[in-house]
Design a protein around this motif. Structure first.
Motif, short mmCIF file in Angstrom:
data_model
loop_
_atom_site.label_atom_id
_atom_site.label_comp_id
_atom_site.label_asym_id
_atom_site.label_seq_id
_atom_site.Cartn_x
_atom_site.Cartn_y
_atom_site.Cartn_z
N UNK A 101 46.52 74.96 50.43
CA UNK A 101 46.11 73.93 49.49
C UNK A 101 46.13 74.46 48.06
N UNK A 102 45.69 75.70 47.87
CA UNK A 102 45.67 76.31 46.54
C UNK A 102 47.08 76.55 46.00
N UNK A 103 48.02 76.81 46.90
CA UNK A 103 49.39 77.10 46.48
C UNK A 103 50.15 75.85 46.05
N UNK A 104 49.74 74.69 46.57
CA UNK A 104 50.53 73.48 46.38
C UNK A 104 50.26 72.83 45.03
N UNK A 105 51.29 72.29 44.43
CA UNK A 105 51.06 71.43 43.28
C UNK A 105 50.44 70.12 43.76
N UNK A 106 49.97 69.30 42.85
CA UNK A 106 49.37 68.03 43.22
C UNK A 106 50.36 67.18 44.02
N UNK A 107 49.92 66.68 45.17
CA UNK A 107 50.77 65.85 46.03
C UNK A 107 50.15 64.45 46.06
N UNK A 108 50.77 63.46 45.42
CA UNK A 108 50.18 62.13 45.35
C UNK A 108 49.97 61.52 46.74
N UNK A 109 49.00 60.62 46.82
CA UNK A 109 48.68 59.98 48.09
C UNK A 109 49.90 59.28 48.68
N UNK A 123 58.31 68.74 51.81
CA UNK A 123 58.33 69.95 52.63
C UNK A 123 57.93 71.14 51.76
N UNK A 124 57.19 72.06 52.38
CA UNK A 124 56.77 73.28 51.68
C UNK A 124 56.62 74.39 52.71
N UNK A 125 57.38 75.46 52.53
CA UNK A 125 57.27 76.63 53.40
C UNK A 125 57.41 76.24 54.88
N UNK A 126 58.43 75.43 55.19
CA UNK A 126 58.74 74.99 56.55
C UNK A 126 57.65 74.11 57.15
N UNK A 127 56.85 73.50 56.30
CA UNK A 127 55.83 72.55 56.75
C UNK A 127 56.09 71.21 56.07
N UNK A 128 55.84 70.12 56.81
CA UNK A 128 55.99 68.79 56.25
C UNK A 128 54.60 68.28 55.90
N UNK A 129 54.37 68.04 54.62
CA UNK A 129 53.05 67.70 54.13
C UNK A 129 53.02 66.29 53.57
N UNK A 130 51.86 65.65 53.68
CA UNK A 130 51.69 64.31 53.11
C UNK A 130 50.40 64.29 52.30
N UNK A 131 50.45 63.66 51.13
CA UNK A 131 49.30 63.65 50.24
C UNK A 131 48.26 62.61 50.62
N UNK A 132 47.01 62.94 50.32
CA UNK A 132 45.89 62.00 50.44
C UNK A 132 45.19 61.97 49.09
N UNK A 133 44.02 61.34 49.04
CA UNK A 133 43.26 61.31 47.78
C UNK A 133 42.71 62.68 47.44
N UNK A 134 42.65 63.58 48.41
CA UNK A 134 42.17 64.94 48.16
C UNK A 134 43.27 65.92 48.53
N UNK A 135 43.02 66.80 49.50
CA UNK A 135 44.06 67.76 49.88
C UNK A 135 45.06 67.12 50.85
N UNK A 136 46.26 67.70 50.98
CA UNK A 136 47.27 67.13 51.87
C UNK A 136 46.97 67.44 53.35
N UNK A 137 47.70 66.76 54.21
CA UNK A 137 47.69 67.03 55.64
C UNK A 137 49.10 67.40 56.07
N UNK A 138 49.20 68.10 57.20
CA UNK A 138 50.51 68.49 57.72
C UNK A 138 50.92 67.57 58.87
N UNK A 139 52.14 67.05 58.78
CA UNK A 139 52.72 66.27 59.88
C UNK A 139 53.34 67.23 60.88
N UNK A 140 52.94 67.12 62.15
CA UNK A 140 53.45 68.00 63.19
C UNK A 140 54.42 67.28 64.13
#
Length: 310
Positions: free
Chosen positions: A253-261, A266-283
């Motif tokens: 979470x600290x490494x990522x730039x702001x990810x809008x909701x 993709x980041x570091x072989x992970x697929x991420x989705x933004x929320x109102x706070x920190x992102x979640x990972x799609x598995x």
């Protein structure tokens, strides 16, 4: 005792098995009628109907406990009616037909989460604990006196499906204990007390994810609607199913730039989705018209650096 057992989904089978393997007699099983399942809509017996048939227990199939069903049950002269997730209401005169009335195994800490979806609503709400209760069935929804109950923590990664499976087995043990105590004449009950909350049946709109909520709220809802009705979002004009999603660790979470909701990257072989706070990972995901797949495999086929879900 001579019992009638009412249940429909697989979650009721451990209770049916526990009673069938005990010294009590199950005169009949009441379950909902065969329903069309799958793409070909093949009429299929309920899980409880199949389990009862495998044991040679007579089955009464009824979506409503009407006069006909009531007459069939009354003819069996049961001592007690037992309900676990049947999916229909028991009204008078059937409510008073068994000598000891009806008891219900309910998967919540009553009076919290009275209704059809107690486990799902508990997970969505972020409850720390859940449990099960066996209570005397009365005309008011899930309001009868409680013969026995237990509580258990909700694991932070549990889905409603995994939690229901666990509760179905521990709940079956509780149910059998109460039935034994009723047979022995030693059962005692206490009236429900505390704030009442309701757990109405989930509908498909409950499963659409609002990415403008915080990560914890989103993750709780994702877990609560898994496996049914099944979490989803919309990409373009198509429904996009979310089969498995995970929180991300604090360092990422600290490494990522702001990810809008609702924004997927993709980041570091992970697929991420933004929320109102920190992102979640799609598995695990399932795009419209395709089979379930790992999110990273889906992403490899996306010809862009960013996708927006809504």
């Amino acid at each position: 005792m001579r019992l009638v057992f009412a249940g429909t989904p697989a979650v009721a089978i451990p209770s049916l098995d526990a009673l069938a393997d005990s010294g009590h007699e199950i005169a009949a099983v009441i379950t909902r009628a065969d329903a069309p399942l799958g793409r070909k809509r093949v009429l299929t017996p309920s899980p409880v109907a199949e389990a009862a048939a495998a044991r040679g227990i007579p089955v009464i199939k009824a979506n409503r406990l009407d006069e006909t069903a009531t007459a069939e049950i009354a003819a069996l002269q049961p001592d007690l009616g037992v309900i676990v997730a049947y999916g229909g209401l028991v009204r008078e005169p059937l409510l008073s037909t068994p000598r000891l009335g009806w008891i219900n195994l309910h998967f919540s800490l009553l009076p919290r989460w009275r209704g059809a979806s107690p486990v799902q609503r508990a997970v969505i709400a972020g409850d720390a604990d859940t449990g099960a209760a066996v209570f005397q069935l009365v005309a008011e929804l899930d309001a009868g006196a409680v013969f026995g109950s237990f509580s258990t923590p909700i694991p932070p990664d549990a889905t409603s499906g995994s939690l229901l499976d666990a509760l179905s087995h521990s709940g079956a043990e509780l149910l059998l204990r109460v039935v034994d105590e009723l047979a022995a004449g030693t059962a005692t009950s206490i009236e429900q007390s505390g704030d009442v909350t309701l757990a109405p049946k989930l509908v498909i709109d409950d499963a659409r994810i609002d990415w403008n909520a915080g990560a914890t709220e989103v993750y709780n809802r994702l877990r609560g609607v898994t496996p049914e009705p099944g979490a989803f979002t919309v990409i373009g004009d198509a429904r996009f199913k979310l089969l498995e999603v995970s929180p991300v660790d604090e360092q990422l979470t600290l490494e990522l730039p702001n990810l809008p909701a609702g924004t997927i990257r993709a980041h570091d072989k992970k697929v991420l989705i933004g929320t109102a706070t920190e992102p979640l990972e799609l598995l695990r995901v399932q795009p419209a018209g395709k089979n379930p797949m790992n999110a990273i495999d889906w992403w490899r086929g996306v010809a862009t650096t960013e996708v927006v879900a809504s």
